[in-house]
Design a protein around this motif. Structure first.
Motif, PDB file in Angstrom:
ATOM      1  N   ALA A 114       0.815  -1.213   0.000  1.00 36.08           N
ATOM      2  CA  ALA A 114       0.000   0.000   0.000  1.00 36.08           C
ATOM      3  C   ALA A 114       0.851   1.266   0.000  1.00 36.08           C
ATOM      4  N   CYS A 115       2.064   1.181   0.542  1.00 35.49           N
ATOM      5  CA  CYS A 115       2.918   2.361   0.680  1.00 35.49           C
ATOM      6  C   CYS A 115       3.927   2.525  -0.455  1.00 35.49           C
ATOM      7  N   LYS A 116       3.980   1.588  -1.363  1.00 35.90           N
ATOM      8  CA  LYS A 116       4.983   1.698  -2.428  1.00 35.90           C
ATOM      9  C   LYS A 116       4.589   2.793  -3.423  1.00 35.90           C
ATOM     10  N   GLU A 117       5.578   3.336  -4.110  1.00 41.28           N
ATOM     11  CA  GLU A 117       5.315   4.360  -5.105  1.00 41.28           C
ATOM     12  C   GLU A 117       4.559   3.763  -6.291  1.00 41.28           C
ATOM     13  N   TYR A 118       3.750   4.588  -6.915  1.00 41.86           N
ATOM     14  CA  TYR A 118       3.023   4.150  -8.094  1.00 41.86           C
ATOM     15  C   TYR A 118       3.986   3.767  -9.219  1.00 41.86           C
ATOM     16  N   THR A 141       9.244  21.019  -8.097  1.00 39.69           N
ATOM     17  CA  THR A 141       9.983  20.484  -9.246  1.00 39.69           C
ATOM     18  C   THR A 141       9.115  20.171 -10.451  1.00 39.69           C
ATOM     19  N   GLY A 142       7.813  20.045 -10.233  1.00 37.77           N
ATOM     20  CA  GLY A 142       6.936  19.664 -11.320  1.00 37.77           C
ATOM     21  C   GLY A 142       6.978  18.185 -11.656  1.00 37.77           C
ATOM     22  N   THR A 143       7.703  17.403 -10.845  1.00 34.52           N
ATOM     23  CA  THR A 143       7.804  15.964 -11.073  1.00 34.52           C
ATOM     24  C   THR A 143       6.708  15.234 -10.293  1.00 34.52           C
ATOM     25  N   PRO A 144       6.296  14.056 -10.762  1.00 37.89           N
ATOM     26  CA  PRO A 144       5.229  13.319 -10.052  1.00 37.89           C
ATOM     27  C   PRO A 144       5.666  12.915  -8.648  1.00 37.89           C
ATOM     28  N   ASP A 145       4.698  12.918  -7.704  1.00 41.01           N
ATOM     29  CA  ASP A 145       5.027  12.446  -6.352  1.00 41.01           C
ATOM     30  C   ASP A 145       4.826  10.937  -6.210  1.00 41.01           C
ATOM     31  N   PHE A 146       4.169  10.306  -7.200  1.00 41.99           N
ATOM     32  CA  PHE A 146       3.955   8.851  -7.249  1.00 41.99           C
ATOM     33  C   PHE A 146       3.212   8.312  -6.023  1.00 41.99           C
ATOM     34  N   GLU A 147       2.389   9.180  -5.393  1.00 41.28           N
ATOM     35  CA  GLU A 147       1.606   8.764  -4.223  1.00 41.28           C
ATOM     36  C   GLU A 147       0.129   9.096  -4.336  1.00 41.28           C
ATOM     37  N   LEU A 320      -3.030  20.561   3.478  1.00 41.43           N
ATOM     38  CA  LEU A 320      -3.177  19.622   4.587  1.00 41.43           C
ATOM     39  C   LEU A 320      -3.068  18.213   4.024  1.00 41.43           C
ATOM     40  N   ASP A 321      -2.234  17.382   4.673  1.00 40.55           N
ATOM     41  CA  ASP A 321      -2.029  15.998   4.248  1.00 40.55           C
ATOM     42  C   ASP A 321      -2.542  15.039   5.311  1.00 40.55           C
ATOM     43  N   LEU A 322      -3.152  13.943   4.893  1.00 40.70           N
ATOM     44  CA  LEU A 322      -3.378  12.775   5.734  1.00 40.70           C
ATOM     45  C   LEU A 322      -2.415  11.696   5.270  1.00 40.70           C
ATOM     46  N   LYS A 347      12.416   8.105  11.721  1.00 44.10           N
ATOM     47  CA  LYS A 347      11.959   7.870  10.355  1.00 44.10           C
ATOM     48  C   LYS A 347      11.124   6.601  10.296  1.00 44.10           C
ATOM     49  N   ALA A 348      10.012   6.663   9.578  1.00 50.30           N
ATOM     50  CA  ALA A 348       9.156   5.494   9.402  1.00 50.30           C
ATOM     51  C   ALA A 348       9.843   4.480   8.496  1.00 50.30           C
ATOM     52  N   SER A 349       9.528   3.200   8.688  1.00 49.99           N
ATOM     53  CA  SER A 349      10.055   2.166   7.803  1.00 49.99           C
ATOM     54  C   SER A 349       9.563   2.400   6.388  1.00 49.99           C
ATOM     55  N   TYR A 350       8.290   2.749   6.262  1.00 48.23           N
ATOM     56  CA  TYR A 350       7.719   3.183   4.996  1.00 48.23           C
ATOM     57  C   TYR A 350       6.449   3.955   5.292  1.00 48.23           C
ATOM     58  N   ARG A 351       6.038   4.796   4.374  1.00 46.80           N
ATOM     59  CA  ARG A 351       4.887   5.671   4.600  1.00 46.80           C
ATOM     60  C   ARG A 351       4.263   6.030   3.267  1.00 46.80           C
ATOM     61  N   THR A 352       3.046   6.545   3.318  1.00 47.62           N
ATOM     62  CA  THR A 352       2.411   7.073   2.115  1.00 47.62           C
ATOM     63  C   THR A 352       1.366   8.098   2.511  1.00 47.62           C
TER      64      THR A 352
END
Length: 408
Positions: A114-118, A141-147, A320-322, A347-352
Motif C-alpha cells: 500500500a505504501c509503495k510508489e506508483y 519540481t513539477g515531477t510526479p510524487d507517485f503517491e 493539509l495531508d493525511l 523515520k518510518a520504515s515506509y509511509r504514504t
C-alpha cells in the motif's frame, strides 16, 4: 477464476530431514498471496477454503506439529465461537493459529504494498493507463510524487464507500482512507484542490462490492478558536496518552479506544519558523507490541503562509495531508524513544500519503482530526490543552482522566 495453487518445493535441512517449520512458513506465505491476489479475508479463506482446500489443510497439518501452551492460551477464547466444527481440539488450535499468523503476515505485506510508489505496471494503471497522467505533480519540481491522484480524474458520486469510477472501470481508495473523509471534504470545500490515494493493487472492469465498514463517522459542526492570532497561547508541543488505569468500564470510550482500537498516544508539534509560515504535525500511535511487528501511525501535516496577526477564523491552510507512517520491528522502538517535541522524530520504515487538500480554512484541521484519528478522547484532551472550545460531539465522552499530558 481462482488461481491454480502450485505445491511449493519440499524444504530439506542439512541432515536430509524435512524442515517442517520452514515448510510451514512457505505454505503460510502462499496462503497470504492467494488472499491478496483474490481479495479474500484471511479468516474466510481458512474457514472456507473452497478450491484452496489443499494448501489450507497443509498449513494446519504442519502447524499442528509444533503447537505449544502459548498457542492454546491465545486461542482459548476463539474456540468458543463455533468455527472449525467436526475437527479435533488440536486441529482447532492449529486452525486459529494459522489464522492469527497468516493475518500478521497479510498485514505486513499489505502495508508494504500500500505504501509503495506508483508504477506503470500496477494493476490500477494497467486497468486505466490514463490515471497515470493524473498523479500529483510536486510544486517545487513539477515531477510526479507517485503517491496521490487528482480527485478530478475519478467519479465517486453514486458509488458505495471506497469505490470510485474511472474512465475504464473501477478503482478504490486506499484502505486507511475512510471514504467519509473524502466525501465531507468535497461537500464542504468543492473548489479546493484535492488529491487522494487510490489502491495501486486493485482495478476492476465491473463494479466491486464495497468493503464492510465497522462504523461511520458523522462529521462535526465545530466551533473553534477564539478570535486571536494563530499562535493561541504559547503551547507548540503536546503528548497525550491513554493510560490503562483510566481505560475502565466506567470510562467506556477510553476503554474502547485503548483495549479494542489499541490507541496509545496522540502528539502534536507546531512551529512558526518565520512570521509568514507555520507548520503543524499531529500523529496518533497504536500499541507498539502488535504481533505483526508493525506500528501504524496516523499523521496529519499542514502549513499556512498567513502571518501571526491573522485571526484563525480568517486564516487559510496552504495544504493539509493525511498520511500513514508504518514503523516495523526496530523502527517501532526508535519512534517510541523520540517524540515530536523538536519536530519530526524517528523515520518510518515506509509511509504514504492518503489525501492532500489545499486552500481550506485553518480551523479544518480539527474537523479532519475528528474524522481521521481513532481516539476521540485524546483529541478532546488535545483541544482542551490548546484552549480550543470542545466540539459538542466530544463533550459527553466517558473518558475520565485518560492521560498525563506533556505540553510546552
Amino acid at each position: 477464476m481462482a488461481e491454480e495453487y502450485i505445491e511449493p518445493d519440499t524444504i530439506v535441512d542439512t541432515d536430509g530431514q524435512v524442515d517442517l517449520l520452514g515448510q510451514y512458513f512457505q505454505t503460510l506465505h502462499s496462503i497470504v498471496e492467494i488472499a491478496l491476489s483474490q481479495d479474500i479475508e484471511i479468516q474466510s479463506l481458512i474457514y472456507d477454503p473452497c478450491t484452496h482446500n489443499k494448501i489450507v489443510k497443509k498449513a494446519i497439518r504442519l502447524r499442528r506439529e509444533f503447537i505449544c501452551d502459548a498457542d492454546e492460551t491465545k486461542c482459548k477464547g476463539h474456540l468458543e465461537l463455533g468455527y472449525f466444527e467436526d475437527i479435533s481440539e488440536l486441529d482447532k488450535v492449529a486452525s486459529w493459529t494459522v489464522v492469527f499468523e497468516a493475518s500478521d503476515e497479510f498485514k505486513k505485506i499489505s502495508y508494504r504494498r500500500a505504501c509503495k510508489e506508483y508504477k506503470t505496471d500496477d494493476p490500477l494503471f494497467l486497468g486505466d493507463p490514463d490515471l497515470y497522467q493524473s498523479i500529483r505533480k510536486k510544486e517545487e519540481t513539477g515531477t510526479p510524487d507517485f503517491e496521490l491522484i487528482d480527485i478530478a480524474s475519478v467519479d465517486f458520486s453514486g458509488y458505495p464507500n471506497e469505490v470510485v469510477k474511472t474512465t475504464k472501470g473501477f478503482a478504490r481508495l486506499c484502505s486507511d482512507l475512510d471514504a467519509i473523509i473524502v466525501r465531507v471534504s468535497r461537500a464542504k470545500w468543492p473548489s479546493a484542490r484535492t488529491f487522494i490515494r487510490l489502491d495501486p493493487n486493485f482495478f476492476s472492469t465491473d463494479q466491486p462490492m464495497a468493503r464492510f465498514q465497522e462504523d461511520s463517522i458523522v462529521p462535526a459542526n465545530p466551533r473553534w478558536f477564539s478570535d486571536e492570532n494563530l499562535r493561541n497561547g504559547d503551547c507548540d508541543y503536546g503528548r497525550y496518552e491513554l493510560l490503562k488505569r483510566s481505560a475502565t468500564s466506567e470510562n467506556s470510550h477510553a476503554y474502547l479506544e485503548r483495549e479494542v482500537k489499541d490507541v496509545r498516544s496522540l502528539e502534536f508539534h507546531a512551529k512558526r519558523s518565520e512570521p509568514g509560515y507555520l507548520s503543524m504535525m499531529i500523529e496518533e500511535l497504536p500499541r507498539s507490541d502488535d504481533s505483526s511487528g508493525l506500528m501504524v501511525g496516523r499523521c496529519i501535516h499542514l502549513d499556512t503562509t498567513d502571518p501571526m496577526a491573522v485571526a484563525p477564523s480568517e486564516a487559510k491552510i496552504k495544504h493539509l495531508d493525511l498520511a500513514i507512517n508504518v514503523y516495523e520491528d526496530a523502527d517501532r522502538q526508535e519512534r517510541l524513544a523520540n517524540t515530536l517535541q523538536h519536530g519530526k522524530s524517528a523515520k518510518a520504515s515506509y509511509r504514504t500519503h492518503l489525501l492532500r487538500i489545499e486552500g481550506i480554512p485553518f480551523f479544518a484541521v480539527f474537523e479532519f482530526s475528528y474524522m481521521f484519528f481513532n481516539s476521540k478522547c485524546l483529541l478532546k484532551e488535545m483541544m482542551e490543552g490548546l484552549g480550543v472550545e470542545i466540539l459538542d460531539e466530544l463533550s459527553n465522552l466517558k473518558c475520565g482522566q485518560n492521560s498525563d499530558p506533556l505540553s510546552h
